[in-house]
Design an enzyme around this catalytic site. Structure first.
Site, PDB file in Angstrom:
ATOM      1  N   GLY A  96       2.756  -2.766   8.473  1.00 39.29           N
ATOM      2  CA  GLY A  96       2.983  -2.981   9.896  1.00 39.29           C
ATOM      3  C   GLY A  96       4.451  -3.219  10.183  1.00 39.29           C
ATOM      4  N   THR A 153       0.827  -1.214   0.000  1.00 38.26           N
ATOM      5  CA  THR A 153       0.000   0.000   0.000  1.00 38.26           C
ATOM      6  C   THR A 153       0.858   1.260   0.000  1.00 38.26           C
ATOM      7  OG1 THR A 153      -1.692  -1.187   1.242  1.00 38.26           O
ATOM      8  CG2 THR A 153      -1.843   1.200   1.255  1.00 38.26           C
ATOM      9  N   GLU A 181      -6.073  -5.826   4.254  1.00 37.21           N
ATOM     10  CA  GLU A 181      -6.112  -7.047   3.450  1.00 37.21           C
ATOM     11  C   GLU A 181      -7.244  -6.987   2.440  1.00 37.21           C
ATOM     12  OE1 GLU A 181      -3.321  -8.760   4.089  1.00 37.21           O
ATOM     13  OE2 GLU A 181      -3.876  -9.285   2.051  1.00 37.21           O
TER      14      GLU A 181
END
Ligand SMILES: CCCCCCCCCCCCCC(=O)SCCNC(=O)CCNC(=O)[C@H](O)C(C)(C)COP(=O)(O)OP(=O)(O)OC[C@H]1O[C@@H](n2cnc3c(N)ncnc32)[C@H](O)[C@@H]1OP(=O)(O)O
Ligand SMILES: Cc1cc2nc3c(=O)[nH]c(=O)nc-3n(C[C@H](O)[C@H](O)[C@H](O)COP(=O)(O)OP(=O)(O)OC[C@H]3O[C@@H](n4cnc5c(N)ncnc54)[C@H](O)[C@@H]3O)c2cc1C
Length: 652
Positions: A177, A138, A420
């Site tokens: 993350g 992303t 996701e």
């Protein structure tokens, strides 16, 4: 995986409720009894930076213990799944784990997209935690439309290297993350250019930080993205490249390759790049069940403790569990826990079977797996997020307390609706597949989750008070909605709209059709599972499972009354029968409600909730938690003399 009957007897409600659960031989005590895995101070009283530092400390200890178990031959992937998942994982790291992506996406991507040689090079290092990775796909400007990603990887045949660059601010990776300060490597998804041509997005392994000093490498602009609704220890980060060079063999080349001279070798299917995203969507269905179980235990136990108001003037205040409106908030969510658990188990098995086929080059079932993973992830996470919020509200003011652990659980589960694959986008992916199946009916007969589409539209479904009827009605409704959406698509095209415009103008119906299709799969899996158990468990357990199945099905039907009236033979009077059936089931489940949530078998340390403790001492726990507030360390806070007192005096 061994299934056992767990009998839970509640002393204070003196009822027996038993629930069939799948017991993983997982040594929870090994983690929960470790004092080093407990927070010295409640997280909510730490600073943003302290929360992250505490999370890194715990995450490293957590994984060290998992690796210790593995080295002692006590379990493997299951242990990782437990400590990463919503049960133990979110109990020890309620604000997110900064190393999750290393295990959930970095390693799986190396395994799924790397050649054997690349796996040999990277996997051991990753398993040993010699390197810590994340998954950087992303960007600030793109999350859904990954074909529009802007990060580029240009091949330089002179040096046999790729040059990674972020041409714009919107090209910066944003969200991954652990990217902010934890990971030193990443799988980076970038547009591949070689010999002057763009070949679309491909995965690359990139070192981000020095393995000794952890300093960002030259050309790497990196940091964390700041505070979020929840998961504030996950260390979601940003990453920009300024002409960073990596060796050719840092491109993961299992599916497509770039030869030393820059020649591009195409993948057998462009969709194989998407594989990692299917894996996480599949495991998220299990996590949706886990978070909903956690909130159901907390709210149901609290509802058995809380006494409030009066049902009859001359009666003492009843347990709020006796209010039918309260039962309506709680029990369908308990039934959903079972539904999502069974759907997750079925989807996990389906994923593993099809992934084995992919290894042999068989791609036939990949599209259906993708469509099914999308819709089950979307429906289960949306329902779980809505359910956790409903369960929080069911606990009144105390549900709004951090000490209830319901706000934090909501923060974790609602994120699943976005990451996701954002849920709407995933439902549209499923709709795309359904319309394709509908237009090309010959394929439908082969696919297990689709075969109902071959007959459902024209099948008579006269109303009857049964789960079988609900399944048939859902199937007929799904077929009717797909058929109608397809007709509207064609009508729009016939009126001169491009297919893409017609698709966009029909997308509300398409999303709705996909959702009903997803609910059909979930109810049917619940039904099949209960049928499978009934011959193997006691009569009383069979009765309880049947009640839960019926409650889930009738609640799903009542959510669809408008569509049922449009697409099936059901009449208004039948809807009344469904409503009465629901109310009967609430009353039947009431005696077993606490036993049922007990049988989810989550210890107090996992629940981390003053409202959900097994002993029911809610008020003492709330009061003890309040004493931990730093403000209560002194009777008069300094702000009185600094601000309040002068303010008050000035008004006199
Ligand atoms: C262990 C348990 C612990 C759990 C802890 C969890 C913690 C998690 C922590 C947080 C972790 C969060 C981590 C993160 O968030 S990682 C980032 C996650 N990001 C996404 O999921 C992005 C979502 N976007 C997409 O998937 C694509 O861009 C879509 C598909 C939407 C559009 O893309 P595109 O514009 O290309 O679309 P198209 O419609 O032309 O499709 C083209 C064709 O490709 C097929 N197709 C598309 N996708 C897939 C697929 N996946 N497998 C197989 N096939 C696929 C598709 O059917 C179509 O086929 P056909 O119709 O042409 O035949
Ligand atoms: C907690 C968290 C952790 C994350 N971790 C990671 C990570 O580790 N690695 C990573 O790479 N990413 C990660 N992400 C990013 C996540 O994958 C994206 O947020 C997600 O894919 C959605 O993309 P977006 O945020 O750009 O939203 P957008 O795609 O911009 O969506 C915004 C809105 O536009 C709508 N929309 C977009 N496209 C369409 C369409 N075609 N049709 C109809 N509507 C559309 C969506 O439905 C939505 O309502 C994380 C996100 C969160 C919240």
């Amino acid at each position: 995986m061994s299934a056992k009957v767990v009998v839970s007897k509640r002393r204070n409600v003196n009822r027996q409720a038993i629930f069939l659960i799948t017991l993983w031989p997982f040594p929870e005590d090994f983690f929960l009894s470790d004092p080093e895995l407990k927070s010295k101070v409640p997280l909510e009283y730490l600073s943003h930076k302290e929360k992250y530092e505490e999370a890194v400390r715990k995450a490293c200890l957590l994984f060290r213990k998992v690796i210790q178990l593995q080295n002692e031959g006590k379990g493997g992937m299951d242990n990782f799944r437990e400590v990463l998942g919503g049960q133990l994982g979110s109990a020890i790291l309620p604000d997110g784990n900064p190393i999750t992506l290393h295990y959930v996406m970095f390693i799986p991507t190396l395994m799924g997209q790397g050649t054997i040689e690349q796996q040999a090079e990277w996997i051991q290092k990753a398993w040993n935690c010699d390197i810590i990775g994340t998954y950087a796909q992303t960007e600030l400007g793109h999350g859904t439309f990954i074909r529009g990603l802007e990060t580029v990887a240009k091949y330089d045949p002179k040096t046999e290297e790729f040059v990674l660059h972020s041409p714009t601010l919107t090209a910066y990776k944003w969200w991954p993350g652990g990217l902010g300060h934890s990971a030193n490597y990443a799988v980076v998804v970038a547009q591949l250019y070689t010999q002057g041509k763009c070949h679309g997005i491909h995965p690359f392994v990139v070192q981000l930080r020095d393995e000794e000093t952890h300093e960002p490498l030259p050309g790497i602009k990196i940091g964390e993205i700041g505070c979020k609704l929840g998961m504030n220890s996950t260390n979601n980060g940003y990453l920009g490249f300024d002409n960073v060079r990596i060796p050719r063999n840092y491109m993961l080349m299992k599916n497509s390759q770039v030869l030393p001279d820059g020649t591009y070798v195409k993948s057998p299917s462009s969709k194989l790049t998407y594989g990692t995203m299917i894996f996480v969507r599949v495991v998220l269905v299990q996590d949706a069940a886990t978070y909903l179980k956690k909130a159901s235990i907390i709210a149901t136990r609290y509802s058995a403790i809380r006494h409030q108001s009066q049902i009859k003037p001359d009666q003492p205040e009843p347990q709020i569990l006796d209010y039918v409106t309260q039962q309506y908030k709680l029990f369908p969510n308990i039934a959903s826990c079972f539904a999502f658990q069974y759907a997750a188990t079925w989807l996990w098995d389906t994923y593993n079977n099809i992934t084995e086929e992919l290894e042999t080059g068989q791609l036939d079932n990949l599209p259906e797996l993708h469509a099914t993973a999308c819709v089950l992830k979307a429906v289960s996470t949306a329902d779980a997020a809505q359910g956790v919020e409903m369960l929080r509200l069911a606990c009144g003011g105390h549900g709004y307390m951090t000490a209830s652990n319901l706000p934090s659980t909501y923060g974790l589960v609602t994120a699943m609706c976005t990451y996701e694959g954002e849920n709407t986008v995933l439902l549209l992916q499923t709709a795309r597949f359904l319309v394709k199946m509908w237009q090309n009916k010959t394929n439908v007969y082969k696919l297990p989750t689709m075969k109902y589409l071959a007959t459902a539209l024209n099948r008579a479904t006269p109303f009857e008070k049964s789960v079988e009827w609900v399944i048939a009605a859902l199937q007929k409704t799904a077929a009717g909605k797909i058929d109608l959406a397809n007709r509207h698509l064609n009508e729009r095209v016939a009126k001169g709209q491009s297919y893409e415009d017609a698709w966009n103008n029909t997308s509300i119906e398409l999303v709705s059709a996909a959702e009903v299709h997803g609910r059909t799969i979930i109810v049917e899996q619940f039904y099949n599972t209960v049928q499978g158990y009934k011959s193997r468990v006691s009569k009383e357990l069979g009765t309880v499972l049947e009640q839960l199945l019926q409650l889930y099905a009738v609640n799903a039907a009542l959510r669809c009354t408008g569509d049922f009236l449009r697409f099936t033979e059901v009449l208004g009077k039948d809807i009344t029968v469904l409503q009465t059936w629901l109310e009967e089931l609430l009353s039947q489940i009431r005696p077993n409600a606490v036993g049922l949530v007990d049988s989810f078998d989550m210890r107090d340390e996992i629940l981390s909730s003053a409202l959900g403790c097994y002993d029911g001492n809610v008020y003492e726990r709330l009061f003890n938690e309040a004493q931990k507030s730093p403000l209560n360390a002194e009777p008069v806070n300094k702000s009185y003399n600094l601000y309040l007192k002068p303010f008050i005096k000035a008004q006199l």
